[in-house]
Design a protein around this motif. Sequence first.
Motif, PDB file in Angstrom:
ATOM      1  N   MET A   1       0.875  -1.118   0.122  1.00 58.55           N
ATOM      2  CA  MET A   1      -0.151   0.053  -0.060  1.00 58.55           C
ATOM      3  C   MET A   1       0.983   1.129   0.011  1.00 58.55           C
ATOM      4  SD  MET A   1      -3.031   1.078   2.778  1.00 58.55           S
ATOM      5  CE  MET A   1      -3.442  -0.650   2.775  1.00 58.55           C
ATOM      6  N   HIS A   2       0.768   2.419  -0.887  1.00 60.37           N
ATOM      7  CA  HIS A   2       1.259   3.321  -0.801  1.00 60.37           C
ATOM      8  C   HIS A   2       0.967   4.513   0.270  1.00 60.37           C
ATOM      9  CE1 HIS A   2       3.191   2.160  -4.354  1.00 60.37           C
ATOM     10  NE2 HIS A   2       2.125   1.859  -5.161  1.00 60.37           N
ATOM     11  N   VAL A  68       4.196  -4.964   0.624  1.00 55.13           N
ATOM     12  CA  VAL A  68       3.934  -6.770   0.790  1.00 55.13           C
ATOM     13  C   VAL A  68       3.031  -7.123   0.041  1.00 55.13           C
ATOM     14  CG1 VAL A  68       3.623  -8.515   2.408  1.00 55.13           C
ATOM     15  CG2 VAL A  68       4.815  -6.345   3.149  1.00 55.13           C
ATOM     16  N   GLN A  69       1.947  -6.494  -0.269  1.00 54.62           N
ATOM     17  CA  GLN A  69       0.846  -7.123  -1.026  1.00 54.62           C
ATOM     18  C   GLN A  69       1.368  -7.224  -2.650  1.00 54.62           C
ATOM     19  OE1 GLN A  69      -2.939  -5.131  -1.082  1.00 54.62           O
ATOM     20  NE2 GLN A  69      -3.910  -6.645  -2.497  1.00 54.62           N
ATOM     21  N   GLU A  70       2.234  -5.942  -2.960  1.00 52.88           N
ATOM     22  CA  GLU A  70       2.650  -5.958  -4.622  1.00 52.88           C
ATOM     23  C   GLU A  70       3.820  -7.133  -4.872  1.00 52.88           C
ATOM     24  OE1 GLU A  70       4.105  -2.260  -5.817  1.00 52.88           O
ATOM     25  OE2 GLU A  70       2.015  -1.337  -5.320  1.00 52.88           O
ATOM     26  N   ILE A  71       4.639  -7.321  -3.429  1.00 49.35           N
ATOM     27  CA  ILE A  71       5.615  -8.424  -3.660  1.00 49.35           C
ATOM     28  C   ILE A  71       5.025  -9.830  -3.602  1.00 49.35           C
ATOM     29  CG2 ILE A  71       7.718  -9.408  -2.327  1.00 49.35           C
ATOM     30  CD1 ILE A  71       8.113  -6.597  -1.450  1.00 49.35           C
ATOM     31  N   GLN A  72       4.089  -9.864  -2.803  1.00 51.20           N
ATOM     32  CA  GLN A  72       3.422 -11.243  -2.964  1.00 51.20           C
ATOM     33  C   GLN A  72       2.930 -11.416  -4.458  1.00 51.20           C
ATOM     34  OE1 GLN A  72       3.126 -13.798  -0.298  1.00 51.20           O
ATOM     35  NE2 GLN A  72       2.705 -15.000  -2.080  1.00 51.20           N
ATOM     36  N   GLU A  73       2.250 -10.303  -5.016  1.00 56.98           N
ATOM     37  CA  GLU A  73       1.579 -10.556  -6.388  1.00 56.98           C
ATOM     38  C   GLU A  73       2.682 -10.861  -7.393  1.00 56.98           C
ATOM     39  OE1 GLU A  73      -0.593  -7.001  -7.424  1.00 56.98           O
ATOM     40  OE2 GLU A  73      -2.002  -7.291  -5.703  1.00 56.98           O
ATOM     41  N   VAL A  74       3.855 -10.409  -7.316  1.00 55.33           N
ATOM     42  CA  VAL A  74       5.069 -10.558  -8.104  1.00 55.33           C
ATOM     43  C   VAL A  74       5.636 -12.070  -7.967  1.00 55.33           C
ATOM     44  CG1 VAL A  74       7.502 -10.122  -8.677  1.00 55.33           C
ATOM     45  CG2 VAL A  74       5.798  -8.140  -8.432  1.00 55.33           C
TER      46      VAL A  74
END
Length: 151
Positions: A1-2, A68-74
Amino acid sequence: MHLGSRLFNARKSKGLSQEVVAEKLGVSRQTISKWETGETLPDIRQAKRLAVLYGQSLDELIEFDLDVQEIQEVIDKTTDELSNRIDWTKMWSKKYPILSRYQSEVDIPLYAGELCRLLSDLEKRYGYNDLDAFLVLKDILATVWKNRKRA
């Protein structure tokens, strides 16, 4: 989250309007909107005042570098095929230069032998397959690293 999303969510969780927050901080409603959309950023004093207003620590409020959510998506989108094509040592050596030079300094067979012994022990003792034993050992090493950093 930004950061903008964190500010928006923190304000909403306190049931405050942009107008109320703006009034309490002595800025315009448009300024609050710009912070929440990521168009601009609050200065450190304003960020601290926002944290107090929202009942959070400044660290909690501005912790936006690690999404963390973006990293998990990657991670979820990265196939084994793609992962196998990536030279991870080369990628990480940009951040940690030791990874590009240790091969000429370290007795790799000595340490590889010890690691293989530990992997075999995990496989035999717990019935793990190769990959699972490797991941468990990696996680154990990460725990050791965290504990050493605290000491």
